[in-house]
Design a protein around this motif. Structure first.
Motif, mmCIF file in Angstrom:
data_model
loop_
_atom_site.group_PDB
_atom_site.id
_atom_site.type_symbol
_atom_site.label_atom_id
_atom_site.label_comp_id
_atom_site.label_asym_id
_atom_site.label_seq_id
_atom_site.Cartn_x
_atom_site.Cartn_y
_atom_site.Cartn_z
ATOM 1 N N ALA A 352 4.469 -10.089 -27.475
ATOM 2 C CA ALA A 352 3.322 -10.449 -26.638
ATOM 3 C C ALA A 352 2.009 -10.088 -27.321
ATOM 4 O O ALA A 352 1.023 -10.831 -27.243
ATOM 5 C CB ALA A 352 3.431 -9.738 -25.294
ATOM 6 N N GLU A 353 1.995 -8.975 -28.025
ATOM 7 C CA GLU A 353 0.773 -8.555 -28.710
ATOM 8 C C GLU A 353 0.449 -9.486 -29.861
ATOM 9 O O GLU A 353 -0.723 -9.781 -30.140
ATOM 10 C CB GLU A 353 0.935 -7.117 -29.202
ATOM 11 N N ALA A 354 1.493 -9.971 -30.530
ATOM 12 C CA ALA A 354 1.268 -10.898 -31.648
ATOM 13 C C ALA A 354 0.641 -12.205 -31.180
ATOM 14 O O ALA A 354 -0.118 -12.840 -31.925
ATOM 15 C CB ALA A 354 2.584 -11.168 -32.365
ATOM 16 N N SER A 355 0.951 -12.602 -29.952
ATOM 17 C CA SER A 355 0.397 -13.849 -29.420
ATOM 18 C C SER A 355 -0.908 -13.617 -28.660
ATOM 19 O O SER A 355 -1.438 -14.554 -28.043
ATOM 20 C CB SER A 355 1.411 -14.513 -28.483
ATOM 21 N N SER A 356 -1.395 -12.361 -28.688
ATOM 22 C CA SER A 356 -2.674 -11.994 -28.062
ATOM 23 C C SER A 356 -2.689 -12.305 -26.570
ATOM 24 O O SER A 356 -3.715 -12.712 -26.014
ATOM 25 C CB SER A 356 -3.844 -12.720 -28.761
ATOM 26 N N GLN A 357 -1.557 -12.125 -25.921
ATOM 27 C CA GLN A 357 -1.479 -12.375 -24.489
ATOM 28 C C GLN A 357 -1.801 -11.102 -23.716
ATOM 29 O O GLN A 357 -1.468 -9.995 -24.139
ATOM 30 C CB GLN A 357 -0.082 -12.865 -24.102
ATOM 31 N N LYS A 358 -2.480 -11.279 -22.589
ATOM 32 C CA LYS A 358 -2.774 -10.180 -21.683
ATOM 33 C C LYS A 358 -2.154 -10.497 -20.316
ATOM 34 O O LYS A 358 -2.065 -11.662 -19.923
ATOM 35 C CB LYS A 358 -4.281 -9.985 -21.533
ATOM 36 N N TYR A 359 -1.763 -9.457 -19.612
ATOM 37 C CA TYR A 359 -1.068 -9.650 -18.337
ATOM 38 C C TYR A 359 -1.681 -8.761 -17.264
ATOM 39 O O TYR A 359 -2.091 -7.618 -17.547
ATOM 40 C CB TYR A 359 0.417 -9.315 -18.480
ATOM 41 N N PRO A 360 -1.708 -9.250 -16.021
ATOM 42 C CA PRO A 360 -2.078 -8.358 -14.906
ATOM 43 C C PRO A 360 -1.094 -7.200 -14.826
ATOM 44 O O PRO A 360 0.064 -7.311 -15.277
ATOM 45 C CB PRO A 360 -1.982 -9.267 -13.679
ATOM 46 N N TYR A 361 -1.531 -6.126 -14.197
ATOM 47 C CA TYR A 361 -0.695 -4.929 -14.247
ATOM 48 C C TYR A 361 0.648 -5.118 -13.555
ATOM 49 O O TYR A 361 1.640 -4.497 -13.961
ATOM 50 C CB TYR A 361 -1.422 -3.727 -13.630
ATOM 51 N N GLU A 362 0.736 -5.981 -12.521
ATOM 52 C CA GLU A 362 2.026 -6.139 -11.846
ATOM 53 C C GLU A 362 3.091 -6.708 -12.781
ATOM 54 O O GLU A 362 4.286 -6.445 -12.616
ATOM 55 C CB GLU A 362 1.887 -7.012 -10.596
ATOM 56 N N VAL A 363 2.677 -7.494 -13.792
ATOM 57 C CA VAL A 363 3.632 -8.013 -14.779
ATOM 58 C C VAL A 363 4.179 -6.859 -15.616
ATOM 59 O O VAL A 363 5.385 -6.771 -15.884
ATOM 60 C CB VAL A 363 2.967 -9.077 -15.664
ATOM 61 N N LEU A 364 3.288 -5.964 -16.026
ATOM 62 C CA LEU A 364 3.723 -4.798 -16.803
ATOM 63 C C LEU A 364 4.570 -3.869 -15.931
ATOM 64 O O LEU A 364 5.549 -3.273 -16.406
ATOM 65 C CB LEU A 364 2.491 -4.051 -17.335
ATOM 66 N N PHE A 365 4.184 -3.746 -14.663
ATOM 67 C CA PHE A 365 4.933 -2.924 -13.716
ATOM 68 C C PHE A 365 6.366 -3.444 -13.582
ATOM 69 O O PHE A 365 7.329 -2.666 -13.620
ATOM 70 C CB PHE A 365 4.211 -2.962 -12.368
ATOM 71 N N ARG A 366 6.523 -4.736 -13.395
ATOM 72 C CA ARG A 366 7.873 -5.322 -13.279
ATOM 73 C C ARG A 366 8.674 -5.113 -14.557
ATOM 74 O O ARG A 366 9.866 -4.761 -14.522
ATOM 75 C CB ARG A 366 7.776 -6.815 -12.983
ATOM 76 N N SER A 367 8.020 -5.316 -15.701
ATOM 77 C CA SER A 367 8.718 -5.173 -16.978
ATOM 78 C C SER A 367 9.180 -3.731 -17.194
ATOM 79 O O SER A 367 10.314 -3.491 -17.620
ATOM 80 C CB SER A 367 7.789 -5.610 -18.108
ATOM 81 N N LEU A 368 8.302 -2.785 -16.869
ATOM 82 C CA LEU A 368 8.660 -1.368 -17.028
ATOM 83 C C LEU A 368 9.837 -1.004 -16.127
ATOM 84 O O LEU A 368 10.784 -0.328 -16.556
ATOM 85 C CB LEU A 368 7.443 -0.498 -16.709
ATOM 86 N N HIS A 369 9.799 -1.463 -14.887
ATOM 87 C CA HIS A 369 10.881 -1.119 -13.965
ATOM 88 C C HIS A 369 12.159 -1.899 -14.256
ATOM 89 O O HIS A 369 13.255 -1.415 -13.951
ATOM 90 C CB HIS A 369 10.420 -1.354 -12.525
ATOM 91 N N LYS A 370 12.033 -3.079 -14.824
ATOM 92 C CA LYS A 370 13.234 -3.798 -15.260
ATOM 93 C C LYS A 370 13.941 -3.016 -16.359
ATOM 94 O O LYS A 370 15.179 -2.849 -16.338
ATOM 95 C CB LYS A 370 12.836 -5.192 -15.756
ATOM 96 N N LEU A 371 13.170 -2.525 -17.320
ATOM 97 C CA LEU A 371 13.757 -1.692 -18.376
ATOM 98 C C LEU A 371 14.349 -0.422 -17.786
ATOM 99 O O LEU A 371 15.451 0.013 -18.173
ATOM 100 C CB LEU A 371 12.678 -1.349 -19.404
ATOM 101 N N LEU A 372 13.639 0.176 -16.834
ATOM 102 C CA LEU A 372 14.140 1.401 -16.207
ATOM 103 C C LEU A 372 15.452 1.140 -15.477
ATOM 104 O O LEU A 372 16.409 1.927 -15.594
ATOM 105 C CB LEU A 372 13.089 1.940 -15.234
ATOM 106 N N MET A 373 15.533 0.048 -14.721
ATOM 107 C CA MET A 373 16.756 -0.253 -13.968
ATOM 108 C C MET A 373 17.944 -0.485 -14.901
ATOM 109 O O MET A 373 19.038 0.040 -14.666
ATOM 110 C CB MET A 373 16.548 -1.486 -13.091
#
Length: 654
Positions: A352-373
């Motif tokens: 995602a960083e290579a493509s210079s994409q930015k996300y609202p925090y809820e996207v990062l929140f979901r991704s973090l908790h998906k990894l956690l689960m």
């Protein structure tokens, strides 16, 4: 011999005189005997009438005495003939008698012989019975010996220490064969501890020291082996799940062996695993969170509130951002898609960083908790399978939980994105459902804690929006423009977003807060409308804002909710007011005349009747100007309302 026998019989017959032997028979004397009684004879004769012989005698008239004498003579003759026959066969009878005597002798001998046989058979039967008893006794002894042999063999097998086992435990590498040998050693150790016979056996004194040495050697060896495998988890770029499943689970019997025969060493292994995984997972989550923070798109700040004017720029105020970035503050838009992607894989930060994409925090929140689960599910199942203890998971994840809590501790206090907070609440709810379907309870308390921390923050940000409307400065917000106000558009988008996020949840607390917000915006709208000098402008301003609000709310809930119905009622009432105001502007005389006369009572005699002189100028004026007035009203309506459909509706009402 047969001829001589016959000749001897004839000679004997010639010399034998039957009369001399029997003597004369005197029937008359017998007949005249006084012993004979004829009483009842007549009755017997009557009864014997039917007999052929008796009937024949009676018919011929033969004297009964003569006939009786003849019968007796016949009987005597038959008797004599029978005696002669016996005399003729006397020799045969003698021979038969001799033969019978010989047979008696032979049978007597056979009886003696059979009696001897019977005695011998009785003796044999007693011998057989004795042998049978001996056989049963020997069978019982054999059975007891077999039982004793099997128990002794099992005892020997359980207690003996084979040289092969000693060689494997001491010198062999830890592999599948080593694990099988460990199982055998474990059985022997348990046997010496539990079995009463083994405890009292003298052989145990010789075997027990050797078993204890093997136990100590095995415990030390498997400890070194398993610790090396655990240290492999600390190597960078190690796939922990693959190492756990393909390597560690193969040797899970080592943990069982240490639990039973090396409790202290097991606690060391347990502590080493917890310490290792705690540090490794904490480092992984810390690195992942740091990478996600670089992808975060800031949506709102403390000044991004519904009732705050953000048009002015200055040294300490932020200039208005482009609509593309600021529209997400109050409008849900495509952010709702995150709930449809709830079970998608977690973000890979460097891609995602290579493509210079930015996300609202809820996207990062979901991704973090998906990894956690996913990580927690794998770790929970591994701990349960490898260690047989669920508590190890919570000790292992104490570090990762602390890292994530620390991250939220810095993010939540600075989060003023109410839409994002509500999205995170819904994401957490969906994650709870996913873990429930997996039947993995390890994150229940954590997700509850996250939910509990999100709701107060959402309520606080929501109250900021509510207070911004209640405390709004009407003078700074007012614009000399009758079209929909940007504050009201913010409110409509914000309310529509929250209503959309409440579909399927029916959160009563959220509905109550939205009602409070609606009341605040009603008050603000009235205040803003009053800043216009003309009543018609006030009404047009309200209609435009009500119409815009209804249109936005319909996007969230087409069937219409409580708030939408409220604004529809306000739109309807203000439309009626506008029509009256517009007609009064162009046909004031006619309207005043109609209102004045309409209030009078036609049946009253005291009222002044309507005259032609009074009506004629009003009608002439209407007839001369109505077409032009209609065109002016049409133009006025089209230019006054931003929504063409609303303008058409007003024209229809007119």
């Amino acid at each position: 011999m047969g001829h001589s026998f016959a000749e001897a019989g004839d000679a004997q017959k010639n010399n034998f005189d039957l009369g001399e032997f029997v003597g004369d028979l005197n029937v008359e004397e017998d007949a005249s005997s006084d012993d004979i009684s004829l009483e009842g004879l007549q009755q017997e004769l009557e009864e014997c009438k039917e007999d052929d012989v008796v009937a024949n005698i009676l018919s011929k008239g033969t004297a009964l005495r003569d006939y009786t004498k003849g019968v007796e003579n016949n009987l005597r003759q038959v008797e004599l003939d029978s005696i002669q026959d016996y005399i003729k066969e006397s020799d045969n009878l003698v021979s038969l008698h001799d033969q019978i005597r010989e047979c008696d002798g032979i049978l007597s001998q056979m009886e003696t012989l059979l009696s001897g046989f019977q005695a011998e058979i009785g003796s044999i039967s007693s011998d057989i019975k004795i042998l049978q008893e001996k056989s049963m006794d020997m069978g019982l002894k054999l059975k007891n010996r077999k039982v004793a042999e099997s128990k002794l063999a099992k005892f020997v097998e359980d207690i003996i220490v084979p040289p092969r086992m000693v060689d494997i435990i001491v010198d062999a590498e830890v592999n599948d064969e080593y694990l099988r040998t460990l199982e055998i050693l474990s059985k022997k150790l348990k046997h010496t501890e539990v079995d009463h016979m083994a405890k009292t056996a003298k052989a145990l004194k010789d075997v027990q020291p050797e078993l204890e040495k093997l136990r100590q050697k095995a415990v030390a060896k498997v400890f070194d082996f398993i610790v090396q495998k655990l240290y492999a988890l600390r190597k960078p770029k190690t796939n922990i799940q693959i190492l756990q499943q393909s390597v560690l689970l193969k040797y899970k019997y080592i943990i069982s062996f240490l639990k039973e025969h090396g409790k202290e060493i097991y606690l060391e292994v347990r502590g080493a695993y917890i310490d290792t995984m705690n540090k490794v997972l904490s480092a992984h989550f810390r690195a992942y969170i740091q990478a996600l923070e670089k992808l975060q798109l800031d949506i709102a700040t403390s000044s991004d509130l519904i009732g705050v004017d953000t048009r002015s720029t200055g040294l300490f105020s932020r200039g208005r951002e482009p609509l593309k970035n600021r529209s997400a503050v109050f409008a849900l838009g495509e952010r709702i898609n995150i709930l449809k992607e709830i079970d998608q894989p977690a973000l890979i930060p460097h891609i995602a960083e290579a493509s210079s994409q930015k996300y609202p925090y809820e996207v990062l929140f979901r991704s973090l908790h998906k990894l956690l689960m996913d990580t927690a599910t794998s770790e929970y199942l591994f701990c349960d399978d490898f260690f047989g203890e669920e508590t190890i998971f919570f000790e292992t994840f104490a570090g990762p939980f602390a890292v994530i809590d620390e991250h939220f501790g810095t993010i939540l206090p600075n989060c003023y994105d109410a839409i994002g907070l509500m999205l995170m609440i819904r994401i957490t709810h969906q994650h709870q459902l996913i873990m429930s379907r997996r039947r993995i309870p390890c994150l229940d308390s954590y997700l509850d804690k996250v939910n509990i921390s999100l709701w107060p923050r959402f309520k606080m940000v929501f109250d900021l929006h509510l207070n911004s409307l209640r405390n709004a400065n009407v003078k700074t917000l007012w614009e000399d423009d009758i079209h929909p106000h940007y504050v009201i558009r913010r409110y409509a988008e914000f309310t529509s977003s929250l209503i959309h996020l409440n579909v399927g949840y029916g959160d009563g607390q959220l509905e109550l807060n939205l009602e409070r917000l609606r009341m605040a915006v009603d008050d603000l709208l009235i205040k803003l409308a009053k800043t216009f000098s003309k009543p018609k402008q006030q009404i047009v301003f309200l209609i435009n804002n009500y119409d815009m609000t209804i249109a936005v709310l319909k996007e969230a809930s087409p069937e219409g909710g409580k708030i939408q119905l409220h604004f529809e009622e306000l739109l309807k009432s203000n439309t009626s007011l506008f029509v009256e105001e517009l007609l009064l502007e162009h046909f004031s005389d006619l309207i005043k005349f109609v209102k004045t006369r309409a209030s009078e009572d036609p049946s009253s005699t005291s009222e002044r009747p309507i005259t032609v002189t009074e009506v004629e100028p009003i009608v002439k004026d209407f007839g001369s100007r109505w077409k032009a007035a209609i065109e002016l009203m049409h133009k006025d309506v089209i230019t006054s309302f931003s929504n063409f459909l609303c303008a058409v509706y007003v024209l229809i009402v007119i």
